[in-house]
Design an enzyme around this catalytic site. Structure first.
Site, mmCIF file in Angstrom:
data_model
loop_
_atom_site.group_PDB
_atom_site.id
_atom_site.type_symbol
_atom_site.label_atom_id
_atom_site.label_comp_id
_atom_site.label_asym_id
_atom_site.label_seq_id
_atom_site.Cartn_x
_atom_site.Cartn_y
_atom_site.Cartn_z
ATOM 1 N N ASP A 1 20.017 -14.706 -44.708
ATOM 2 C CA ASP A 1 20.309 -13.703 -43.673
ATOM 3 C C ASP A 1 19.445 -12.466 -43.878
ATOM 4 O O ASP A 1 19.925 -11.335 -43.830
ATOM 5 C CB ASP A 1 21.790 -13.327 -43.695
ATOM 6 C CG ASP A 1 22.221 -12.595 -42.415
ATOM 7 O OD1 ASP A 1 21.536 -12.753 -41.376
ATOM 8 O OD2 ASP A 1 23.222 -11.860 -42.451
ATOM 9 N N LEU A 2 18.168 -12.711 -44.098
ATOM 10 C CA LEU A 2 17.229 -11.615 -44.319
ATOM 11 C C LEU A 2 16.939 -10.917 -42.994
ATOM 12 O O LEU A 2 16.576 -11.557 -42.007
ATOM 13 C CB LEU A 2 15.932 -12.179 -44.909
ATOM 14 C CG LEU A 2 14.971 -11.199 -45.564
ATOM 15 C CD1 LEU A 2 15.615 -10.553 -46.778
ATOM 16 C CD2 LEU A 2 13.690 -11.908 -45.963
#
Length: 214
Positions: free
Chosen positions: A80-81
């Site tokens: 979930d960058l």
């Protein structure tokens, strides 16, 4: 899982978790995490407030890449960058010291690549659509570190052009764009981007793998 993953990586550009456990408050049991206090703002806030230069962008992304390399070496994939999860700390003489946050949906893997926890079922979409790799958008059950590299390329595109490569009005529209479209050339949006940097962006955007090989 988040606390254990972060503490196992132990990298200066990943937020420190001091303690975690279970406790009870007003008769209700819950889990807690105590993290280091960070003075600064998220990259998303900085982008909205004043933007960042090409030089600043490269400095931030190099730190993020180093943190991801350490994370992947320990078998941890962030998944979930995004700019909201990059925190820019105020340090003496440096306001762009990066701390990578929120390993809450991180996937832990063994040396063989098999998932140890947070295993994703085929067909389950996890992440933030704007920054998700095609494999995540397609609900693939096998996700590795290339998903993070792809997201890093999306962030680099956004930092240097002022917009994400695949904007859309709805969740489904963005997912389909990641699966079917090629990004515009960054220099067609911002001619000031050096050609060498554009090549890196487009290489990161092309990190995702052919589903026929999975």
């Amino acid at each position: 899982n988040e606390a254990k993953a972060v503490n196992d990586i132990s990298h200066p550009s990943i937020v420190d978790i001091i303690d975690f456990g279970d406790t009870t408050f007003d008769g209700v049991s819950f889990k807690y995490i105590i993290m280091e206090f960070l003075d600064g703002e998220s990259l998303a806030s900085r982008m909205r407030r004043e933007g960042v230069t090409i030089r600043e962008s490269i400095t931030m992304l190099m730190q993020c890449a180093s943190a991801l390399a350490a994370s992947h070496a320990k078998g941890v994939i962030h998944r979930d960058l995004k700019p909201e999860n990059l925190f820019l700390c105020n340090r003496p003489g440096d306001r762009n010291y990066v701390k990578l946050l929120d390993f809450g949906i991180a996937k832990l893997t063994s040396d063989s690549g098999a998932a140890l926890s947070q295993k994703t079922r085929t067909g389950m979409v996890i992440g933030t659509p704007t920054y998700m790799s095609p494999e995540q958008c397609d609900g693939k059950g096998i996700i590795d570190g290339r998903a993070d590299i792809y997201a890093l390329g999306v962030m680099m595109f956004e930092l240097l052009t002022g917009r994400v490569p695949f904007p859309g009005d709805g969740f489904g529209e963005v997912l389909v764009a990641h699966l079917t479209r090629e990004p515009d050339a960054p220099r067609s949006i911002n001619p000031n981007i050096p050609p060498e940097i554009e090549a890196i962006i487009l290489r990161w955007e092309d990190i995702h793998w052919d589903s026929d090989r999975m």
